[in-house]
Scaffold this motif. Structure first.
Motif, PDB file in Angstrom:
ATOM      1  N   ALA A 198      56.495 -22.124 -12.499  1.00 30.36           N
ATOM      2  CA  ALA A 198      56.143 -20.818 -13.053  1.00 30.36           C
ATOM      3  C   ALA A 198      54.709 -20.845 -13.561  1.00 30.36           C
ATOM      4  CB  ALA A 198      57.094 -20.447 -14.188  1.00 30.36           C
ATOM      5  N   GLY A 199      53.986 -19.767 -13.313  1.00 30.45           N
ATOM      6  CA  GLY A 199      52.633 -19.648 -13.827  1.00 30.45           C
ATOM      7  C   GLY A 199      52.641 -19.454 -15.334  1.00 30.45           C
ATOM      8  N   SER A 200      51.581 -19.920 -15.989  1.00 37.09           N
ATOM      9  CA  SER A 200      51.486 -19.833 -17.446  1.00 37.09           C
ATOM     10  C   SER A 200      50.601 -18.664 -17.860  1.00 37.09           C
ATOM     11  CB  SER A 200      50.924 -21.136 -18.017  1.00 37.09           C
ATOM     12  OG  SER A 200      50.696 -21.017 -19.404  1.00 37.09           O
ATOM     13  N   THR A 201      51.031 -17.953 -18.882  1.00 34.30           N
ATOM     14  CA  THR A 201      50.228 -16.837 -19.388  1.00 34.30           C
ATOM     15  C   THR A 201      48.893 -17.322 -19.948  1.00 34.30           C
ATOM     16  OG1 THR A 201      51.432 -17.030 -21.488  1.00 34.30           O
ATOM     17  CG2 THR A 201      52.211 -15.381 -19.921  1.00 34.30           C
ATOM     18  N   SER A 202      48.838 -18.579 -20.388  1.00 37.38           N
ATOM     19  CA  SER A 202      47.592 -19.119 -20.939  1.00 37.38           C
ATOM     20  C   SER A 202      46.525 -19.310 -19.861  1.00 37.38           C
ATOM     21  CB  SER A 202      47.859 -20.452 -21.644  1.00 37.38           C
ATOM     22  OG  SER A 202      48.367 -21.414 -20.731  1.00 37.38           O
ATOM     23  N   HIS A 203      46.948 -19.359 -18.595  1.00 39.29           N
ATOM     24  CA  HIS A 203      46.002 -19.533 -17.486  1.00 39.29           C
ATOM     25  C   HIS A 203      45.579 -18.204 -16.866  1.00 39.29           C
ATOM     26  CE1 HIS A 203      48.111 -23.688 -16.839  1.00 39.29           C
ATOM     27  NE2 HIS A 203      47.288 -23.693 -17.873  1.00 39.29           N
ATOM     28  N   GLN A 204      46.217 -17.127 -17.286  1.00 40.67           N
ATOM     29  CA  GLN A 204      46.034 -15.849 -16.601  1.00 40.67           C
ATOM     30  C   GLN A 204      44.584 -15.373 -16.635  1.00 40.67           C
ATOM     31  OE1 GLN A 204      48.552 -12.736 -18.083  1.00 40.67           O
ATOM     32  NE2 GLN A 204      48.013 -11.304 -16.455  1.00 40.67           N
ATOM     33  N   LEU A 205      43.920 -15.487 -17.794  1.00 37.41           N
ATOM     34  CA  LEU A 205      42.564 -14.954 -17.932  1.00 37.41           C
ATOM     35  C   LEU A 205      41.586 -15.654 -17.001  1.00 37.41           C
ATOM     36  CD1 LEU A 205      40.548 -13.095 -19.297  1.00 37.41           C
ATOM     37  CD2 LEU A 205      40.297 -14.800 -21.118  1.00 37.41           C
ATOM     38  N   TRP A 206      41.595 -17.004 -17.018  1.00 38.41           N
ATOM     39  CA  TRP A 206      40.603 -17.692 -16.187  1.00 38.41           C
ATOM     40  C   TRP A 206      40.944 -17.608 -14.707  1.00 38.41           C
ATOM     41  CZ3 TRP A 206      41.650 -21.750 -12.968  1.00 38.41           C
ATOM     42  CH2 TRP A 206      42.786 -22.522 -13.214  1.00 38.41           C
ATOM     43  N   VAL A 207      42.231 -17.514 -14.367  1.00 34.89           N
ATOM     44  CA  VAL A 207      42.601 -17.343 -12.957  1.00 34.89           C
ATOM     45  C   VAL A 207      42.102 -15.995 -12.443  1.00 34.89           C
ATOM     46  CG1 VAL A 207      44.539 -16.996 -11.382  1.00 34.89           C
ATOM     47  CG2 VAL A 207      44.581 -18.894 -13.004  1.00 34.89           C
ATOM     48  N   GLU A 208      42.306 -14.953 -13.233  1.00 33.38           N
ATOM     49  CA  GLU A 208      41.845 -13.627 -12.817  1.00 33.38           C
ATOM     50  C   GLU A 208      40.322 -13.568 -12.755  1.00 33.38           C
ATOM     51  OE1 GLU A 208      43.644 -10.914 -15.528  1.00 33.38           O
ATOM     52  OE2 GLU A 208      45.588 -10.928 -14.494  1.00 33.38           O
ATOM     53  N   THR A 209      39.652 -14.260 -13.690  1.00 30.81           N
ATOM     54  CA  THR A 209      38.187 -14.276 -13.693  1.00 30.81           C
ATOM     55  C   THR A 209      37.642 -14.979 -12.458  1.00 30.81           C
ATOM     56  OG1 THR A 209      38.155 -14.291 -16.119  1.00 30.81           O
ATOM     57  CG2 THR A 209      36.148 -14.977 -14.989  1.00 30.81           C
ATOM     58  N   VAL A 210      38.196 -16.149 -12.150  1.00 33.64           N
ATOM     59  CA  VAL A 210      37.750 -16.903 -10.970  1.00 33.64           C
ATOM     60  C   VAL A 210      38.028 -16.112  -9.696  1.00 33.64           C
ATOM     61  CG1 VAL A 210      38.167 -18.974  -9.592  1.00 33.64           C
ATOM     62  CG2 VAL A 210      37.955 -19.153 -12.079  1.00 33.64           C
ATOM     63  N   THR A 211      39.181 -15.463  -9.642  1.00 32.59           N
ATOM     64  CA  THR A 211      39.518 -14.655  -8.463  1.00 32.59           C
ATOM     65  C   THR A 211      38.528 -13.516  -8.282  1.00 32.59           C
ATOM     66  OG1 THR A 211      41.872 -15.166  -8.747  1.00 32.59           O
ATOM     67  CG2 THR A 211      41.320 -13.270  -7.373  1.00 32.59           C
ATOM     68  N   LEU A 212      38.199 -12.842  -9.379  1.00 35.94           N
ATOM     69  CA  LEU A 212      37.244 -11.732  -9.319  1.00 35.94           C
ATOM     70  C   LEU A 212      35.871 -12.210  -8.861  1.00 35.94           C
ATOM     71  CD1 LEU A 212      36.643  -8.749  -9.861  1.00 35.94           C
ATOM     72  CD2 LEU A 212      36.130  -9.359 -12.232  1.00 35.94           C
ATOM     73  N   LEU A 213      35.419 -13.342  -9.406  1.00 36.62           N
ATOM     74  CA  LEU A 213      34.119 -13.891  -9.013  1.00 36.62           C
ATOM     75  C   LEU A 213      34.114 -14.302  -7.542  1.00 36.62           C
ATOM     76  CD1 LEU A 213      33.232 -16.049 -12.161  1.00 36.62           C
ATOM     77  CD2 LEU A 213      32.155 -13.907 -11.434  1.00 36.62           C
ATOM     78  N   SER A 214      35.231 -14.852  -7.074  1.00 38.54           N
ATOM     79  CA  SER A 214      35.323 -15.271  -5.670  1.00 38.54           C
ATOM     80  C   SER A 214      35.237 -14.070  -4.738  1.00 38.54           C
ATOM     81  CB  SER A 214      36.632 -16.028  -5.434  1.00 38.54           C
ATOM     82  OG  SER A 214      36.700 -17.187  -6.235  1.00 38.54           O
ATOM     83  N   VAL A 215      35.952 -13.006  -5.091  1.00 38.36           N
ATOM     84  CA  VAL A 215      35.919 -11.794  -4.267  1.00 38.36           C
ATOM     85  C   VAL A 215      34.522 -11.186  -4.266  1.00 38.36           C
ATOM     86  CG1 VAL A 215      36.812  -9.443  -4.054  1.00 38.36           C
ATOM     87  CG2 VAL A 215      38.373 -11.319  -4.595  1.00 38.36           C
ATOM     88  N   PHE A 216      33.892 -11.151  -5.442  1.00 35.78           N
ATOM     89  CA  PHE A 216      32.541 -10.584  -5.540  1.00 35.78           C
ATOM     90  C   PHE A 216      31.544 -11.418  -4.735  1.00 35.78           C
ATOM     91  CE2 PHE A 216      28.396 -10.300  -7.713  1.00 35.78           C
ATOM     92  CZ  PHE A 216      28.151  -8.945  -7.547  1.00 35.78           C
ATOM     93  N   SER A 217      31.663 -12.748  -4.814  1.00 39.98           N
ATOM     94  CA  SER A 217      30.764 -13.631  -4.064  1.00 39.98           C
ATOM     95  C   SER A 217      30.929 -13.432  -2.563  1.00 39.98           C
ATOM     96  CB  SER A 217      31.041 -15.094  -4.433  1.00 39.98           C
ATOM     97  OG  SER A 217      30.819 -15.318  -5.806  1.00 39.98           O
ATOM     98  N   ALA A 218      32.170 -13.287  -2.122  1.00 43.35           N
ATOM     99  CA  ALA A 218      32.420 -13.056  -0.700  1.00 43.35           C
ATOM    100  C   ALA A 218      31.817 -11.731  -0.251  1.00 43.35           C
ATOM    101  CB  ALA A 218      33.925 -13.078  -0.435  1.00 43.35           C
ATOM    102  N   PHE A 219      31.936 -10.712  -1.104  1.00 45.42           N
ATOM    103  CA  PHE A 219      31.358  -9.405  -0.778  1.00 45.42           C
ATOM    104  C   PHE A 219      29.836  -9.496  -0.648  1.00 45.42           C
ATOM    105  CE2 PHE A 219      29.281  -5.562  -2.435  1.00 45.42           C
ATOM    106  CZ  PHE A 219      29.691  -4.643  -1.476  1.00 45.42           C
ATOM    107  N   VAL A 220      29.201 -10.187  -1.592  1.00 40.27           N
ATOM    108  CA  VAL A 220      27.743 -10.341  -1.555  1.00 40.27           C
ATOM    109  C   VAL A 220      27.312 -11.097  -0.306  1.00 40.27           C
ATOM    110  CG1 VAL A 220      25.771 -11.422  -2.706  1.00 40.27           C
ATOM    111  CG2 VAL A 220      27.478 -10.188  -4.051  1.00 40.27           C
ATOM    112  N   TYR A 221      28.044 -12.150   0.036  1.00 40.53           N
ATOM    113  CA  TYR A 221      27.704 -12.954   1.216  1.00 40.53           C
ATOM    114  C   TYR A 221      27.791 -12.117   2.491  1.00 40.53           C
ATOM    115  CZ  TYR A 221      28.180 -16.447   4.896  1.00 40.53           C
ATOM    116  OH  TYR A 221      28.027 -17.173   6.043  1.00 40.53           O
TER     117      TYR A 221
END
Length: 240
Positions: A198-221
């Motif tokens: 099960a995923g942990s709620t304590s990891h939710q913020l940084w997982v969502e942040t990394v995911t957002l940055l990854s999507v944005f980086s892919a868009f820029v590329y």
């Protein structure tokens, strides 16, 4: 679609079943799950002494597996196993979406009725999969309960039409035209524990942040690649 839990479905089965005959005390089962941790499992149910019900009596026997909302039935996998000769003929009803997480199925359960030959010992293997659970606080593994399948018997009706009709009538709370008897297991109904990550709620913020940055980086590329290609094309046109 009915939203059963293990308790209510078990009570529903018992209320609609007929009183067992004298032979039923001889029927025993044993169910194991392998592996007991992860997202993909196989349940193995061994049924003993079903040959006490002779085929001449026109009897249908099935292994009725209740599938809680946390688990996934892949009916295409079940069909393939049957067509390739290493799995039973299975009838499926209830929630069958292969992708939805637990919170999206809204408590909708499912059921599998595997047709069982009347032999002294029968082994039934059913593959199941686990849905992604809701985020948990400080819980690495979530313990789920999977009930053992019931052995269900009905006699007197044409066997080739009993399976699906019986499952549909029992699970969807319709008028039951085929009188059936529950042979096993006994009461209280046994359950097997399955552990799912099960995923942990304590990891939710940084997982969502990394995911957002990854999507944005892919868009820029991708945007830079398109701009570069457009620039090269314009340069060639000017030279020509």
């Amino acid at each position: 679609m009915m939203s059963w839990d293990v308790g209510s479905f078990s009570q529903h089965l018992l209320l609609n079943s007929h009183t067992p005959t004298g032979k039923t005390h001889e029927i025993t089962t044993k169910t194991t799950v392998s592996p007991t941790q992860g997202f993909h499992i196989v349940t193995t149910t061994t049924i003993f002494d079903l040959d006490t019900y002779v085929p001449e009596a026109n009897c249908f026997a099935g292994s009725l597996q209740f599938v809680p909302p946390d688990f996934i039935i892949d009916e295409y996998e079940l069909r393939q196993r049957y067509e390739e000769g290493y799995g039973p003929l299975c009838h499926v009803t209830g929630e069958r979406d292969l992708e939805l997480p637990v919170q999206a199925v809204s408590g909708r359960s499912a059921a599998i009725l595997a047709e069982v030959p009347l032999r002294s010992q029968v082994k039934i293997e059913i593959p199941l999969h686990l849905r992604y659970p809701s985020l948990q606080k400080d819980v690495g593994l979530l313990e789920l309960q999977l009930p053992w399948p019931w052995v269900i018997l009905t006699c007197g009706d044409p066997v080739n039409r009993v399976g699906w009709e019986l499952l549909d009538q029992v699970f969807n709370n319709k008028t039951i035209s085929s009188h059936y008897t529950l042979l096993a297991p006994g009461s209280p109904h046994p359950l097997t524990s399955v552990l799912v990550p099960a995923g942990s709620t304590s990891h939710q913020l940084w997982v969502e942040t990394v995911t957002l940055l990854s999507v944005f980086s892919a868009f820029v590329y991708i945007a830079l690649c398109l701009l570069k290609r457009h620039h090269v094309t314009n340069t060639k046109l000017k030279k020509s």
